[in-house]
Design a protein around this motif. Structure first.
Motif, PDB file in Angstrom:
ATOM      1  N   LEU A   1       3.235  -0.215  -5.062  1.00  0.00           N
ATOM      2  CA  LEU A   1       4.281  -1.216  -5.301  1.00  0.00           C
ATOM      3  C   LEU A   1       3.871  -2.154  -6.435  1.00  0.00           C
ATOM      4  CD1 LEU A   1       5.311  -2.275  -1.660  1.00  0.00           C
ATOM      5  CD2 LEU A   1       6.455  -0.630  -3.163  1.00  0.00           C
TER       6      LEU A   1
ATOM      7  N   VAL B   1       6.720  -3.348  10.952  1.00  0.00           N
ATOM      8  CA  VAL B   1       6.796  -2.679   9.656  1.00  0.00           C
ATOM      9  C   VAL B   1       5.656  -3.203   8.791  1.00  0.00           C
ATOM     10  CG1 VAL B   1       8.188  -2.205   7.614  1.00  0.00           C
ATOM     11  CG2 VAL B   1       9.287  -2.448   9.856  1.00  0.00           C
ATOM     12  N   CYS B   2       4.610  -2.375   8.689  1.00  0.00           N
ATOM     13  CA  CYS B   2       3.426  -2.761   7.931  1.00  0.00           C
ATOM     14  C   CYS B   2       3.431  -2.086   6.570  1.00  0.00           C
ATOM     15  CB  CYS B   2       2.190  -2.362   8.730  1.00  0.00           C
ATOM     16  SG  CYS B   2       0.641  -2.701   7.895  1.00  0.00           S
ATOM     17  N   GLY B   3       3.924  -0.856   6.529  1.00  0.00           N
ATOM     18  CA  GLY B   3       3.940  -0.114   5.275  1.00  0.00           C
ATOM     19  C   GLY B   3       4.946   1.015   5.337  1.00  0.00           C
ATOM     20  N   LEU B   4       5.313   1.531   4.167  1.00  0.00           N
ATOM     21  CA  LEU B   4       6.352   2.561   4.071  1.00  0.00           C
ATOM     22  C   LEU B   4       5.892   3.627   3.088  1.00  0.00           C
ATOM     23  CD1 LEU B   4       9.324   0.027   3.731  1.00  0.00           C
ATOM     24  CD2 LEU B   4       8.848   1.423   5.754  1.00  0.00           C
TER      25      LEU B   4
ATOM     26  N   TYR C   1       7.015   5.226  -1.149  1.00  0.00           N
ATOM     27  CA  TYR C   1       6.563   4.432  -2.299  1.00  0.00           C
ATOM     28  C   TYR C   1       6.657   5.189  -3.620  1.00  0.00           C
ATOM     29  CZ  TYR C   1       4.583   0.841   0.796  1.00  0.00           C
ATOM     30  OH  TYR C   1       4.400  -0.155   1.718  1.00  0.00           O
TER      31      TYR C   1
ATOM     32  N   ALA D   1       9.000  -7.013   9.648  1.00  0.00           N
ATOM     33  CA  ALA D   1       8.017  -6.736   8.605  1.00  0.00           C
ATOM     34  C   ALA D   1       7.111  -7.937   8.409  1.00  0.00           C
ATOM     35  CB  ALA D   1       8.723  -6.399   7.300  1.00  0.00           C
ATOM     36  N   PHE D   2       5.920  -7.672   7.919  1.00  0.00           N
ATOM     37  CA  PHE D   2       5.006  -8.772   7.607  1.00  0.00           C
ATOM     38  C   PHE D   2       4.107  -8.332   6.454  1.00  0.00           C
ATOM     39  CE2 PHE D   2       0.703  -7.597   9.016  1.00  0.00           C
ATOM     40  CZ  PHE D   2       0.986  -6.342   9.514  1.00  0.00           C
ATOM     41  N   ILE D   3       3.504  -9.304   5.835  1.00  0.00           N
ATOM     42  CA  ILE D   3       2.550  -9.063   4.752  1.00  0.00           C
ATOM     43  C   ILE D   3       1.319  -9.893   5.096  1.00  0.00           C
ATOM     44  CG2 ILE D   3       2.107  -9.352   2.269  1.00  0.00           C
ATOM     45  CD1 ILE D   3       4.327  -7.457   2.395  1.00  0.00           C
TER      46      ILE D   3
END
Lengths: 340, 340
Positions: B55, B246-249, B253, B277-279
């Protein structure tokens, strides 16, 4: 059998594939039932038509037990007690419940709630604002969406029973409110009469662009009644820590293989979005928290609603179909029999 | 220029379309920079390779400012202070930061954090458990997913750096833990070595059926690192009030037009699911809450990790590619220069 001794029902004849068609529901006739000790006979006056009825008809496990072939179609009703052998009920009491798509129903009182006897609101208000519609809008917006004053709230099916109420509650909270609806007339109604800040007709032009234009500061809460492409477009406009309230997914209820395709899920991650579904049943125990302010706002004229009333139980399938082609103007009701 | 005076970098030459290809990143050479008052010269030792790097390379607005053409590729690093004119740093201090895909970097100290000088853990631990990987797993599972003892936690990319840690933390919380991974070897590792209750190889057979079999009581928390079809299948197995973290997709990508198609969104509604989701950046201020238990669990042998170390900055693109074909075995690092 004459009118007073005949009951009519719509029963599940076949589980619908796609939209509900002739033959999926069967019109049936039976004698008006007798009641026993601790029972009441309810004559239904209003039947509420709601998108979720399509899920109920599916025969599949939902948030309620599945219906079986031959069962009376499930539906939320308001009716009057015509006969009583129950100590808690008097003749003439007005009761709400889910007595289904039929004129007469027998109850032991456990599945209905009685309206206050000194009630001054019109009966149809209880099929909307002071009923499950009101609870859905109130708790979905405030408890799940949690908007703050100054935030932007975007609503789909915004001229519908729930959506129109969500928008008015959001305005009372001090939010900027934008509605998505399916006709110019509906768009005018939510802006001119209900006081929404802007409206988008999803049938005309690029939806993502229209959302950008109408929500120049982005979207903080998206209250979704439809799913599908509109959900995806709204997702792409969400601000940091945006919230999606999943109230309904009407766009896919008739689909044999429902599919929602999202192109904006990376945005969902980057913006740390929360998307949360709820069902009004989860909030019944807290109903009093909502009814007090809703009743007050209604009496003060701060919230308005409109009902679209079709007459005659025989027309129940047609009334349901209106929700799916968008031809209803406000809360869709069916008048089964006369008000007392 | 000899080795001690030459710096190397990978710079953005073109924003990748699809997977990162030769030519998207440009190998460049420059003199080792001089430092001024209140600056340090850092020699990078380890570079962390993470799916989110894809990303960052996109040139688009994400949760961090977009990179421009010509910029050094962004990357999380651990390095040693080789020269200092800064009062807070001594030569030999070990610092963590995001000094990018280069051997030498200059810092004013504001964008790095210094490891404790009495630290006893191996340096590579700070590129994993006691670093952003640990914070991601800890807060993503406990703060977003909120599992209770006895609940079932399902994890995708479960043999990856984050997923393997999530599963071990969930076991410590008393959950039943099921991991989804992409090879038999990975499945064996998470069950036999890490103590997961079951593992699913998503490359063999019907995923929805495999989830049903491995999660006989359904799924309460789904920790997602991949998105796409695996997310959809997991969604269909969620219990009432289930949660999706939701940590990653990573599955999308590299896609030019990322699309996630969900057939289980009605289930999402019926079960009142929350997907959030979180970051990890959101949790940096609370890092101490996580590092204390993570360090203790590590020292007690209750959590294990493995690192996959490739050598030489020139191989950074190849190391990143391993994440996307799944050939990495645990946390992917690149050894840029020797440990002190």
């Amino acid at each position: 059998m004459n009118a007073a001794t005949v009951n009519h029902q719509w029963r599940i004849a076949a589980f619908p594939q796609g939209e509900v068609r002739d033959g999926d529901l069967r019109w049936s006739e039976s004698p008006v039932p007798e009641i026993s000790e601790n029972q009441i006979l309810v004559r239904n006056i209003y039947l509420s038509l709601d998108p979720t009825n399509r899920l109920w008809a599916s025969g599949e496990e939902t948030y309620l037990p599945p219906l079986k072939l031959g069962d009376v179609m499930r539906g939320s009703t308001l009716g009057v007690v015509e006969k009583t052998r129950h100590p808690r009920f008097r003749e003439g009491d007005v009761v709400m419940g889910a007595q289904g798509w039929q004129v007469y129903a027998v109850s032991d009182g456990s599945d209905v709630s009685r309206l206050p006897r000194d009630n001054r609101l019109p009966l149809k208000a209880y099929m909307g604002v002071i009923g499950s519609i009101g609870l859905t809008a109130y708790f979905g917006l405030l408890d799940v969406g949690r908007p703050k004053a100054g935030e932007t709230v975007l609503i789909s099916a915004a001229a519908g029973a729930v959506g129109s109420l969500v928008g008015q509650i959001a305005k009372i909270q001090g939010c900027r409110v934008v509605g998505i609806a399916g006709s110019e007339e509906k768009c005018r109604w939510i802006v001119d009469t209900l006081g929404f800040d802007a409206a988008i007709n999803y049938r005309s032009g690029d939806l993502a662009q229209a959302i950008s234009r109408s929500c120049p500061s982005g979207v903080d809460v998206y209250f979704d009644n439809v799913g599908g492409d509109i959900l995806d477009a709204a997702m792409g406009a969400l601000n940091l820590y945006g919230r999606i309230v999943v109230c309904g997914l009407i766009s896919q209820y008739n689909a044999a293989s429902p599919q929602h395709t999202f192109s904006n899920l990376t945005h969902f991650l980057i913006k740390r979005v929360r998307m949360e579904a709820f069902i009004v049943l989860d909030y019944l125990a807290r109903a009093h928290e909502a009814y007090a302010p809703l009743t007050q706002w209604l009496q003060e004229g701060r919230i308005q609603y409109r009902v679209d009333i079709m007459k005659g139980l025989e027309n129940a399938p047609a009334a349901l179909a209106k929700l799916f082609d968008g031809s209803n103007q406000g809360k869709q009701l069916l008048l089964i029999s006369d008000e007392p």
